[in-house]
Design a protein around this motif. Structure first.
Motif, PDB file in Angstrom:
ATOM      1  N   ARG A 135       0.864  -0.979   0.063  1.00 25.32           N
ATOM      2  CA  ARG A 135      -0.235  -0.194   0.058  1.00 25.32           C
ATOM      3  C   ARG A 135       0.857   1.292   0.011  1.00 25.32           C
ATOM      4  NH1 ARG A 135      -5.482  -0.339   1.824  1.00 25.32           N
ATOM      5  NH2 ARG A 135      -5.985  -2.264   2.174  1.00 25.32           N
ATOM      6  N   LEU A 136       1.626   1.260   0.665  1.00 30.22           N
ATOM      7  CA  LEU A 136       2.729   2.435   0.931  1.00 30.22           C
ATOM      8  C   LEU A 136       3.410   2.684  -0.293  1.00 30.22           C
ATOM      9  CD1 LEU A 136       3.630   4.648   2.782  1.00 30.22           C
ATOM     10  CD2 LEU A 136       5.740   3.200   3.504  1.00 30.22           C
ATOM     11  N   PHE A 137       3.941   1.728  -0.951  1.00 29.80           N
ATOM     12  CA  PHE A 137       4.417   1.870  -2.425  1.00 29.80           C
ATOM     13  C   PHE A 137       3.733   2.782  -3.225  1.00 29.80           C
ATOM     14  CE2 PHE A 137       6.212   1.176  -6.560  1.00 29.80           C
ATOM     15  CZ  PHE A 137       7.644   1.520  -6.309  1.00 29.80           C
ATOM     16  N   ASP A 138       2.590   2.212  -3.529  1.00 32.38           N
ATOM     17  CA  ASP A 138       1.674   2.864  -4.327  1.00 32.38           C
ATOM     18  C   ASP A 138       1.138   4.334  -4.015  1.00 32.38           C
ATOM     19  OD1 ASP A 138       0.338   2.614  -6.810  1.00 32.38           O
ATOM     20  OD2 ASP A 138      -1.455   1.854  -6.121  1.00 32.38           O
ATOM     21  N   VAL A 139       1.122   4.477  -2.438  1.00 34.14           N
ATOM     22  CA  VAL A 139       0.872   5.914  -1.922  1.00 34.14           C
ATOM     23  C   VAL A 139       2.113   6.675  -2.376  1.00 34.14           C
ATOM     24  CG1 VAL A 139       0.749   7.214   0.246  1.00 34.14           C
ATOM     25  CG2 VAL A 139      -0.583   5.227  -0.152  1.00 34.14           C
ATOM     26  N   VAL A 140       3.304   6.404  -2.052  1.00 32.97           N
ATOM     27  CA  VAL A 140       4.528   6.866  -2.503  1.00 32.97           C
ATOM     28  C   VAL A 140       4.433   7.157  -4.036  1.00 32.97           C
ATOM     29  CG1 VAL A 140       6.920   6.962  -2.736  1.00 32.97           C
ATOM     30  CG2 VAL A 140       5.885   6.315  -0.433  1.00 32.97           C
ATOM     31  N   THR A 141       4.144   6.329  -4.840  1.00 30.14           N
ATOM     32  CA  THR A 141       4.175   6.553  -6.332  1.00 30.14           C
ATOM     33  C   THR A 141       3.138   7.597  -6.740  1.00 30.14           C
ATOM     34  OG1 THR A 141       4.816   4.287  -6.849  1.00 30.14           O
ATOM     35  CG2 THR A 141       3.714   5.384  -8.611  1.00 30.14           C
ATOM     36  N   THR A 142       1.926   7.770  -6.023  1.00 27.58           N
ATOM     37  CA  THR A 142       0.988   8.588  -6.332  1.00 27.58           C
ATOM     38  C   THR A 142       1.493  10.151  -5.658  1.00 27.58           C
ATOM     39  OG1 THR A 142      -0.765   6.987  -5.964  1.00 27.58           O
ATOM     40  CG2 THR A 142      -1.481   9.115  -5.897  1.00 27.58           C
ATOM     41  N   LEU A 143       2.096  10.081  -4.702  1.00 29.60           N
ATOM     42  CA  LEU A 143       2.331  11.257  -4.095  1.00 29.60           C
ATOM     43  C   LEU A 143       3.484  12.082  -4.867  1.00 29.60           C
ATOM     44  CD1 LEU A 143       2.149  10.583  -0.340  1.00 29.60           C
ATOM     45  CD2 LEU A 143       0.913  12.361  -1.510  1.00 29.60           C
ATOM     46  N   ARG A 144       4.288  11.109  -5.395  1.00 28.19           N
ATOM     47  CA  ARG A 144       5.233  11.737  -6.317  1.00 28.19           C
ATOM     48  C   ARG A 144       4.622  12.732  -7.513  1.00 28.19           C
ATOM     49  NH1 ARG A 144       8.482  13.726  -9.345  1.00 28.19           N
ATOM     50  NH2 ARG A 144      10.171  12.614 -10.807  1.00 28.19           N
ATOM     51  N   HIS A 145       3.500  12.557  -7.840  1.00 27.45           N
ATOM     52  CA  HIS A 145       2.935  13.310  -8.912  1.00 27.45           C
ATOM     53  C   HIS A 145       1.814  14.335  -8.289  1.00 27.45           C
ATOM     54  CE1 HIS A 145       4.383  10.739 -11.758  1.00 27.45           C
ATOM     55  NE2 HIS A 145       4.077   9.686 -11.220  1.00 27.45           N
TER      56      HIS A 145
ATOM     57  N   GLU B 219      11.707   7.458   3.154  1.00 22.39           N
ATOM     58  CA  GLU B 219      12.784   6.660   2.822  1.00 22.39           C
ATOM     59  C   GLU B 219      12.376   5.814   1.716  1.00 22.39           C
ATOM     60  OE1 GLU B 219      14.332   2.227   4.706  1.00 22.39           O
ATOM     61  OE2 GLU B 219      13.229   3.786   6.310  1.00 22.39           O
ATOM     62  N   LEU B 220      11.091   5.351   1.664  1.00 17.27           N
ATOM     63  CA  LEU B 220      10.651   4.641   0.629  1.00 17.27           C
ATOM     64  C   LEU B 220      10.544   5.459  -0.811  1.00 17.27           C
ATOM     65  CD1 LEU B 220       9.667   2.055  -0.421  1.00 17.27           C
ATOM     66  CD2 LEU B 220       7.301   2.501   0.255  1.00 17.27           C
ATOM     67  N   ALA B 221      10.091   6.488  -0.564  1.00 20.32           N
ATOM     68  CA  ALA B 221      10.268   7.489  -1.570  1.00 20.32           C
ATOM     69  C   ALA B 221      11.611   7.669  -2.328  1.00 20.32           C
ATOM     70  CB  ALA B 221       9.681   9.024  -1.348  1.00 20.32           C
ATOM     71  N   ARG B 222      12.675   7.893  -1.532  1.00 17.32           N
ATOM     72  CA  ARG B 222      14.186   7.897  -1.761  1.00 17.32           C
ATOM     73  C   ARG B 222      14.478   6.544  -2.559  1.00 17.32           C
ATOM     74  NH1 ARG B 222      15.873   9.384   2.460  1.00 17.32           N
ATOM     75  NH2 ARG B 222      15.907  11.483   2.073  1.00 17.32           N
ATOM     76  N   LEU B 223      14.115   5.508  -2.035  1.00 13.29           N
ATOM     77  CA  LEU B 223      14.368   4.138  -2.711  1.00 13.29           C
ATOM     78  C   LEU B 223      13.782   3.910  -3.941  1.00 13.29           C
ATOM     79  CD1 LEU B 223      15.428   1.143  -2.115  1.00 13.29           C
ATOM     80  CD2 LEU B 223      13.423   0.811  -1.503  1.00 13.29           C
ATOM     81  N   ARG B 224      12.367   4.516  -4.091  1.00  8.63           N
ATOM     82  CA  ARG B 224      11.793   4.440  -5.444  1.00  8.63           C
ATOM     83  C   ARG B 224      12.478   5.353  -6.276  1.00  8.63           C
ATOM     84  NH1 ARG B 224       8.505   7.340  -8.293  1.00  8.63           N
ATOM     85  NH2 ARG B 224       7.131   6.327  -9.835  1.00  8.63           N
TER      86      ARG B 224
ATOM     87  N   ALA C  46      14.718  15.332  -8.214  1.00  8.00           N
ATOM     88  CA  ALA C  46      13.548  15.173  -7.326  1.00  8.00           C
ATOM     89  C   ALA C  46      14.116  14.700  -5.922  1.00  8.00           C
ATOM     90  CB  ALA C  46      12.244  13.958  -7.771  1.00  8.00           C
ATOM     91  N   SER C  47      15.096  13.453  -6.217  1.00  4.56           N
ATOM     92  CA  SER C  47      15.661  12.940  -5.143  1.00  4.56           C
ATOM     93  C   SER C  47      16.547  13.741  -4.433  1.00  4.56           C
ATOM     94  CB  SER C  47      16.631  11.728  -5.637  1.00  4.56           C
ATOM     95  OG  SER C  47      17.271  10.949  -4.651  1.00  4.56           O
ATOM     96  N   ALA C  48      17.241  14.753  -5.005  1.00  8.29           N
ATOM     97  CA  ALA C  48      17.967  15.760  -4.369  1.00  8.29           C
ATOM     98  C   ALA C  48      17.178  16.664  -3.512  1.00  8.29           C
ATOM     99  CB  ALA C  48      18.883  16.486  -5.470  1.00  8.29           C
ATOM    100  N   TRP C  49      16.036  17.223  -4.104  1.00  5.14           N
ATOM    101  CA  TRP C  49      15.041  18.063  -3.464  1.00  5.14           C
ATOM    102  C   TRP C  49      14.553  17.453  -2.295  1.00  5.14           C
ATOM    103  CZ3 TRP C  49      10.202  17.698  -1.790  1.00  5.14           C
ATOM    104  CH2 TRP C  49       9.294  19.229  -1.612  1.00  5.14           C
ATOM    105  N   LEU C  50      14.193  16.001  -2.195  1.00  2.93           N
ATOM    106  CA  LEU C  50      13.789  15.278  -1.236  1.00  2.93           C
ATOM    107  C   LEU C  50      15.069  15.451  -0.161  1.00  2.93           C
ATOM    108  CD1 LEU C  50      11.899  13.846   0.553  1.00  2.93           C
ATOM    109  CD2 LEU C  50      12.784  11.585  -0.918  1.00  2.93           C
TER     110      LEU C  50
END
Length: 260
Positions: free
Chosen positions: A154-164, A206-211, A244-248
């Motif tokens: 669930r969290l990975f799909d949340v992160v993927t959605t929040l990316r946008h 952390e998962l956003a960075r991994l993604r 995006a990764s650097a901004w995070l």
């Protein structure tokens, strides 16, 4: 089997699949190795009573899949960029995840892509960008383009959605309507509506960075095969992921403060 009709309206917006057209109240799309898995998922969602996804109607005379057309508009607008729409997307994603309960997490061939290290919990859409959300009367009511759906957390799909939708991106790469938003507040709103538990909120960044890291590698590998992936890479997809990764990294503390 559906007959081929002449009046076809090309549908734009997708990055992965070419040749998507509207014919009347249907959408025709080229099939792929993942089409049987996607059709099984869409039929499961229909049986579960989830109204926010197309219905599988068959195959036409050209061998294309035939799906029901979801009326409405997609993409970012002044209305869909607001926090009310963001909350609606969070609710839609939660409803979708809950509706996938009981669908087999193994035994199907999916497109594949970056993923979480944790065991899969649900089938994620994994590409719920604004172009793939259908709005009616400024309310998000449906999702389309399940090309990249796959078992995940669930969290990975949340992160993927929040990316946008937050968006977790360098301001230079954001849509103008989202360039000045308070990203941390939008993360909190989304997580509150979805119901992301505290343990997952602590892991979200952390998962956003991994993604970001894994998406970069996946896209670079796929770009070597040509096609739309190569086009996206040439258009700067890799550089946008790196920014995006650097901004995070630069804003992690303030984002975390909103989440916890």
């Amino acid at each position: 089997m559906f007959a081929t009709l002449l009046h076809e309206i090309p549908l734009q917006g997708g990055d992965v699949t070419d040749g998507v057209v509207r014919v009347g109240d249907t959408v025709r799309r080229p099939v792929s190795p993942a089409t049987p898995a996607v059709h099984a998922l869409l039929r499961h969602l229909e049986a579960a009573g989830f109204e926010g996804a197309p219905r599988v109607l068959g195959v036409d005379g050209l061998g294309r899949e035939v799906l029901s057309f979801l009326p409405g508009v997609s993409g970012l607008s002044a209305a869909s960029a607001g926090e009310e729409a963001l909350a609606g997307v969070a609710g839609l994603l939660r409803e979708f995840h809950d509706a996938t309960a009981g669908f087999p997490l193994s035994g199907h061939r999916w497109e594949g892509g970056s993923n979480d290290d944790a065991p899969p919990q649900i089938i994620g859409h994994c590409d719920l960008r604004p172009d793939n959300v259908i709005f009616r009367d400024q309310v998000p009511v449906g999702m389309i383009d399940f090309d990249l759906a796959r078992p995940t957390t669930r969290l990975f799909d949340v992160v993927t959605t929040l990316r946008h939708w937050a968006p977790i991106a360098d301001p230079v790469d954001r849509h103008p309507l989202l360039r000045g938003v308070e990203v941390g507040e939008r993360l909190r709103v989304f997580c509150d509506v979805y119901g992301v538990p505290p343990r997952d909120r602590r892991r979200l960044l952390e998962l956003a960075r991994l993604r970001f890291h894994r998406s970069y590698e996946v896209m670079r590998t796929r770009a070597d095969g040509g096609g739309n992936w190569a086009r996206m890479w040439a258009d700067g997809a890799g550089e946008r992921i790196r920014r995006a990764s650097a901004w995070l990294d630069s804003h992690e503390d303030e984002l975390y403060a909103h989440l916890i």
